[in-house]
Write a protein that holds these residues in place. Structure first.
Motif, PDB file in Angstrom:
ATOM      1  N   LYS A  51       0.829  -1.214   0.000  1.00 27.68           N
ATOM      2  CA  LYS A  51       0.000   0.000   0.000  1.00 27.68           C
ATOM      3  C   LYS A  51       0.858   1.257   0.000  1.00 27.68           C
ATOM      4  N   SER A  52       1.821   1.295   0.906  1.00 27.92           N
ATOM      5  CA  SER A  52       2.663   2.494   0.987  1.00 27.92           C
ATOM      6  C   SER A  52       3.498   2.657  -0.269  1.00 27.92           C
ATOM      7  N   VAL A  53       4.055   1.561  -0.742  1.00 30.81           N
ATOM      8  CA  VAL A  53       4.915   1.642  -1.926  1.00 30.81           C
ATOM      9  C   VAL A  53       4.122   2.161  -3.129  1.00 30.81           C
ATOM     10  N   PHE A 101       1.436  10.744   7.011  1.00 33.81           N
ATOM     11  CA  PHE A 101       2.007   9.426   7.245  1.00 33.81           C
ATOM     12  C   PHE A 101       1.472   8.782   8.519  1.00 33.81           C
ATOM     13  N   GLN A 102       1.840   7.506   8.632  1.00 34.07           N
ATOM     14  CA  GLN A 102       1.337   6.663   9.704  1.00 34.07           C
ATOM     15  C   GLN A 102       1.700   7.153  11.097  1.00 34.07           C
ATOM     16  N   ASP A 103       2.983   7.487  11.279  1.00 34.05           N
ATOM     17  CA  ASP A 103       3.437   7.727  12.647  1.00 34.05           C
ATOM     18  C   ASP A 103       3.691   9.210  12.891  1.00 34.05           C
ATOM     19  N   ALA A 183      -3.424   9.819   2.513  1.00 30.87           N
ATOM     20  CA  ALA A 183      -3.285   9.609   3.950  1.00 30.87           C
ATOM     21  C   ALA A 183      -2.890   8.154   4.182  1.00 30.87           C
ATOM     22  N   ASP A 184      -1.637   7.942   4.537  1.00 30.04           N
ATOM     23  CA  ASP A 184      -1.111   6.579   4.698  1.00 30.04           C
ATOM     24  C   ASP A 184      -1.262   6.127   6.153  1.00 30.04           C
ATOM     25  N   GLU A 185      -2.285   5.352   6.405  1.00 35.22           N
ATOM     26  CA  GLU A 185      -2.607   4.893   7.759  1.00 35.22           C
ATOM     27  C   GLU A 185      -2.524   6.035   8.779  1.00 35.22           C
ATOM     28  N   PRO A 186      -3.323   7.073   8.596  1.00 32.81           N
ATOM     29  CA  PRO A 186      -3.174   8.264   9.438  1.00 32.81           C
ATOM     30  C   PRO A 186      -3.563   8.036  10.896  1.00 32.81           C
TER      31      PRO A 186
HETATM   32 MG   LIG Z   1       2.597   1.223   4.838  1.00 33.18          MG
END
Ligand SMILES: [Mg+2]
Ligand SMILES: Nc1ncnc2c1ncn2[C@@H]1O[C@H](COP(=O)(O)OP(=O)(O)OP(=O)(O)O)[C@@H](O)[C@H]1O
Lengths: 341, 294
Positions: A51-53, A101-103, A183-186
């Motif tokens: 997903k992120s890639v 991003f996620q974190d 929004a990557d796993e926000p």
């Molecule tokens: Mg990811």
């Protein structure tokens, strides 16, 4: 600019591979999807499904080496992103396509004030002066609901909680009024109550600003109320693609069914242990010839293990990568009818 | 914290000087007992050891190290202040040179990871770390003074400073380059650098505004003690290039059993080192807001 027919982003046959000591990691292996202006697309899949890639590829943010976009087209608003020079890509990043991003704990620079980090975007892309950028940063912090924005603007990231940092990230991402927000796993790194608030904020801002959104998550529960359509990814491939409503009601892929079963449902089955798809996602550097999900699938046959499955069209907007897509779909429809009775 | 540490170091030094065989007044021949008796009396060596220790400490605390036993009529403080500027000059120059070379090489190596420059500078750094001063110094003299006649081997002049400064800087430059490279590689992989790139910033801004600070933090913790050591003078380099610095004097004072001078220099150096460590702690705060606000 060429005619786009209301399409903001179209990705066609995207392949992004990583060269590692372990062999070629086919992180994204032939992904196709399309996003219309103002739509929200959900990308769902377990950890490592690519997903992120996929989305870093759209932004041309894949670290190269070891990564490389080896094939496919990425067309954003009529622009062939893969053909752009890196300077031209930079004019799009942060301005027309923004990313969160996620974190939130590690995604802001711990050494710089929030104001500096917000101001540099609009100074770069909108040509703001210092004063204009500061005023705009303040406006954005208020917009994302940070209390006491005036004083908080001059603080450092470590003085903010996780939820507040993600709000800052959202403020930063939206400061140039981008056409597309990724929004990557926000919310993955946040508490459940904060998760709902952040999702609500994204939904609200999207409606107000008319931004198209790609929402990445490994939790189908998150995308349910947020997205127009969903693609389900597994081992770098699209396993199923449908409108949100149809995907939840009548999934045509055993993997999607497994994901749906593992969404916590507060309405019933209280106290019952949550379902989990057995086994682990495969190593994408060494995929078997057949279906990559066969090992974990309860209805896999010898056919599944030997032959790569076809991408079956259920209807114009609904596709599933499975030898038994039609059967699975028929079962889902039957279950659906039974429930409605 | 600094004061008790310094006193401990001085106590240990004093004990070591006392335990070591030999003394300042004995040359090759043994002195007649009467003369020895007289000398002992004059310097208070006839008193029990704890009294001697007490007197010594009391003087040290007042900053009075007395006079050298060897260079009569010169106080220890005078001697230190006369020789320290030589060490400090080479030390500061070597420090600046090492920082310039080390930081630049480290940053470039990290940016062009696995390039020819990276391999080249990494190997050079390995060489810099493994070739000792007492080999590098004479080697440089051989090449640049005796073969090429470019630079004088030993003279207190601008040209004469080049070789000792380079010799002294080499090992530090190599170490700083390695620390910088590792630090930058680590930071440039971090999430907030990805965020900076996703904002559309160019690589120069990403590196200088977002990457550098975090990347050089490991260097900072090294440079404090390094600067102190450089200022204090390096015995080997001062010997090779005949520089009348503190390092040279220190060795001399130890060989002479010149107790007041040894103690004075040790006290001076330990305070120097501790002050620089303190400066490092303070500069952390400037670099890293998370520490500043604690
Ligand atoms: Mg990811
Ligand atoms: N820089 C890299 N070098 C090598 N392999 C990589 C790199 N980045 C990603 N990959 C590989 O690509 C695959 C897909 O990773 P990706 O980050 O897209 O997964 P994801 O679906 O976003 O998972 P998650 O939910 O954990 O974020 C993984 O197998 C990962 O190991």
């Amino acid at each position: 600019m060429s005619e786009t027919n209301g399409t903001i982003l179209s990705v066609n046959g995207l392949k992004t591979y990583f060269q590692t000591e372990d062999g070629v990691v086919k992180a994204v292996d032939g992904i196709t999807f399309e996003l219309k202006k103002g739509e929200t697309l959900g990308i769902v899949g377990e950890s490592g499904s690519g997903k992120s890639v996929t989305n870093l590829s759209v932004m041309r943010l894949i670290p190269e080496p070891p990564g490389k976009i080896v094939a496919g087209d990425i067309v954003f608003s009529g622009i062939d992103v893969r053909a752009l020079s890196i300077d031209e890509v930079r004019k799009i990043r942060g301005k027309r396509i923004a990313m969160i991003f996620q974190d939130p704990m590690t995604s802001l620079n711990p050494f710089l004030k929030i104001s500096t980090q917000l101001m540099e975007v609009t100074r770069l892309h909108l040509g703001h002066t210092k004063d204009e950028a500061y005023a705009h940063a303040l406006k954005m912090l208020k917009l994302v609901g940070i209390p006491d924005a005036g004083t908080r603007l001059d603080e450092y990231p470590h003085q903010f909680s996780g939820g507040m940092r993600q709000r800052v990230m959202i403020a930063m991402a939206l400061s140039c009024d981008p056409e597309l927000l990724i929004a990557d796993e926000p919310t993955t790194a946040l508490d459940v109550t904060i998760q709902a608030q952040i999702l609500e904020l994204i939904k609200d801002l999207k409606a107000r600003m008319g931004t198209s959104v790609i929402l990445i998550t490994h939790d189908l529960g998150v995308v349910a109320g947020m997205t127009d359509k969903i693609i389900v990814m597994y081992a770098g491939k699209v396993f199923e693609q449908a409108s949100t409503k149809e995907l939840f009601a009548t999934p045509a892929n055993p993997y999607t069914k497994g994901l749906l079963k593992s969404v916590p449902d507060p309405a019933h089955e209280q106290g019952k242990e949550l379902y989990q798809i057995p086994g682990l996602p495969p190593d994408v550097a060494h995929l078997p010839p057949g279906c990559p999900f066969a090992e974990r699938c309860d209805r896999a046959t010898d056919l599944c293990r030997q032959q790569y499955p076809p991408f079956v069209e259920i209807n114009a907007d609904h596709h599933s990568l499975c030898h038994f897509a039609r059967e699975v779909y028929a079962e889902s429809v039957a279950e659906q009818n039974k429930q409605e009775l | 914290m600094i004061i008790p540490m310094a006193l401990l170091v001085i106590t240990l030094t004093w004990a070591l000087v006392r335990i070591a065989p030999g003394n300042f007044y004995t040359q090759e021949k043994k002195l007649p007992p009467a003369v020895e008796e007289n000398i002992k009396k004059k310097y208070g060596l006839d008193k029990p050891w704890y009294q001697q220790y007490g007197i010594m400490m009391w003087n040290v605390v007042r900053g009075d190290f007395g006079s050298s036993l060897k260079y009569e009529g010169q106080t220890v403080n005078e001697i230190i202040w006369r020789h320290f500027p030589y060490s400090a000059t080479i030390g500061i120059l070597a420090y600046v040179l090492a920082l310039l070379i080390g930081l630049t090489a480290g940053v470039i190596a990290s940016l062009k990871q696995n390039s020819i420059f990276d391999y080249g500078s990494t190997s050079l750094a390995m060489l810099g770390l493994s070739v000792p001063n007492f080999v590098l110094g004479p080697l440089l003299v051989l090449v640049f003074s005796f073969w090429l006649y470019w630079l004088p081997p030993a003279r207190w002049s601008l040209a004469g400073l080049v070789l000792p400064v380079v010799t002294l800087a080499a090992i530090y430059a190599a170490y700083i380059a390695r620390l910088t490279r590792a630090g930058m590689l680590e930071v440039m992989r971090s999430d907030y650098i990805r965020t900076a790139r996703a904002k559309g910033l160019d690589e120069k801004t990403v590196l200088l505004r977002h990457g550098l600070r975090g990347g050089i933090i490991p260097v900072v913790s090294f440079t404090g003690p390094a600067l102190a050591a450089l200022l204090a003078g390096t015995v080997v380099v001062e010997k090779v290039f005949a520089i009348p610095g503190l390092g040279n004097i220190f060795i001399q004072s130890v060989l002479n059993r010149d107790e007041p001078l040894v103690l004075g220099i040790v006290a001076f150096l330990s305070i120097l080192i501790m002050v620089f460590n303190l400066l490092v702690d303070i500069s952390y705060g400037f670099l890293d807001p998370r520490i500043r606000y604690e």
